[in-house]
Design a protein around this motif. Structure first.
Motif, short mmCIF file in Angstrom:
data_model
loop_
_atom_site.label_atom_id
_atom_site.label_comp_id
_atom_site.label_asym_id
_atom_site.label_seq_id
_atom_site.Cartn_x
_atom_site.Cartn_y
_atom_site.Cartn_z
N MET A 50 15.13 -35.40 -68.31
CA MET A 50 15.11 -34.23 -67.44
C MET A 50 13.84 -34.17 -66.61
N GLU A 51 12.72 -34.61 -67.19
CA GLU A 51 11.45 -34.63 -66.46
C GLU A 51 11.30 -35.92 -65.66
N PHE A 52 11.76 -37.03 -66.24
CA PHE A 52 11.59 -38.35 -65.65
C PHE A 52 12.26 -38.45 -64.28
N ARG A 53 13.35 -37.74 -64.06
CA ARG A 53 14.10 -37.85 -62.81
C ARG A 53 13.39 -37.18 -61.63
N HIS A 54 12.36 -36.37 -61.92
CA HIS A 54 11.62 -35.71 -60.84
C HIS A 54 10.50 -36.63 -60.32
N GLU A 55 10.30 -36.61 -59.02
CA GLU A 55 9.28 -37.45 -58.40
C GLU A 55 7.89 -37.19 -58.97
N ALA A 56 7.58 -35.93 -59.22
CA ALA A 56 6.25 -35.55 -59.69
C ALA A 56 5.90 -36.20 -61.04
N PHE A 57 6.90 -36.51 -61.84
CA PHE A 57 6.66 -37.11 -63.15
C PHE A 57 5.97 -38.47 -63.00
N HIS A 58 6.22 -39.14 -61.90
CA HIS A 58 5.74 -40.52 -61.70
C HIS A 58 4.36 -40.57 -61.03
N ALA A 59 3.89 -39.44 -60.50
CA ALA A 59 2.60 -39.46 -59.80
C ALA A 59 1.82 -38.18 -60.08
#
Length: 216
Positions: A50-59
């Motif tokens: 659920m968090e991983f799919r958001h762009e912000a999770f990666h940066a």
């Protein structure tokens, strides 16, 4: 807003143990760096995705709640299942407030529809880079970097040196004298203009990060 993820320590290691974890609805992972020992962890598959799919999770700087103790981390690596598109393994790196980090940050392109090369010249925007690696303190890390295309003419490019960055943030490529093109406007019937192709210098090699333990 900080993204918080919950994890617990795992004792069982090895391929078989990781496979059993996945079947039970968990993702195996590891957190390392920050002058501390690496710790093997497990996270709930659904909550993580659920968090991983958001762009912000990666940066973004993430808050890892590990058995009730919180620490700041960055996503450093992950493996996806080739068919099911599920996370097979995930790596996090601890960060220190006083040490600069190297992170790839995505670009958000603005005002393409009013750029002279598009509106008047009938060209199309070519995204040469979709992200770039920056160096900054954790508190200064942006979730994304805006690239304004409002003044771009057909056959012209926007380069890294022309992009306004938040205070305390630097492009690593510029530190290596690599002023790469980020976007250009090309003629509709052609590819990227010759001018843009010549200016699109290959990105510099990524700066080395702390070595992560091998995924199981």
């Amino acid at each position: 807003m900080s993204i918080e993820i919950n994890a617990v320590k795992r004792d069982a290691k090895g391929t078989g143990a990781s496979r059993r974890l996945r079947h039970a609805g968990s993702v195996p992972g590891v957190v390392y760096g920050g002058g501390k020992d690496a710790v093997t962890i497990e996270l709930n598959t659904k909550a993580l995705f659920m968090e991983f799919r958001h762009e912000a999770f990666h940066a973004s700087i993430l808050t890892l709640n590990l058995d009730g103790k919180k620490e700041d981390v960055l996503l450093r690596d992950y493996q996806m299942h080739p068919v099911r598109n599920t996370i097979q393994h995930i790596d996090f790196q601890r960060v220190s407030a006083n040490e600069k980090i190297h992170v790839k940050v995505p670009f958000h392109f603005l005002n393409a529809e009013i750029a002279p090369g598009v509106k008047l010249g009938g060209g199309i925007v070519a995204h040469i880079l979709t992200e770039a690696e920056v160096s900054c303190l954790p508190k200064d890390l942006p979730e994304f970097i805006e690239v304004d295309l409002a003044g771009l003419e057909i056959g012209h490019s926007v380069h890294l040196s022309q992009i306004k960055l938040p205070k305390g943030v630097e492009f690593l490529q510029l530190a290596h004298d690599n002023d790469a093109a980020v976007a250009s406007i090309a003629k509709t019937r052609g590819g990227v203009s010759e001018d843009a192709e010549e200016s699109a210098v290959a990105p510099a090699a990524d700066a080395p990060a702390a070595e992560a333990p091998k995924a199981e």
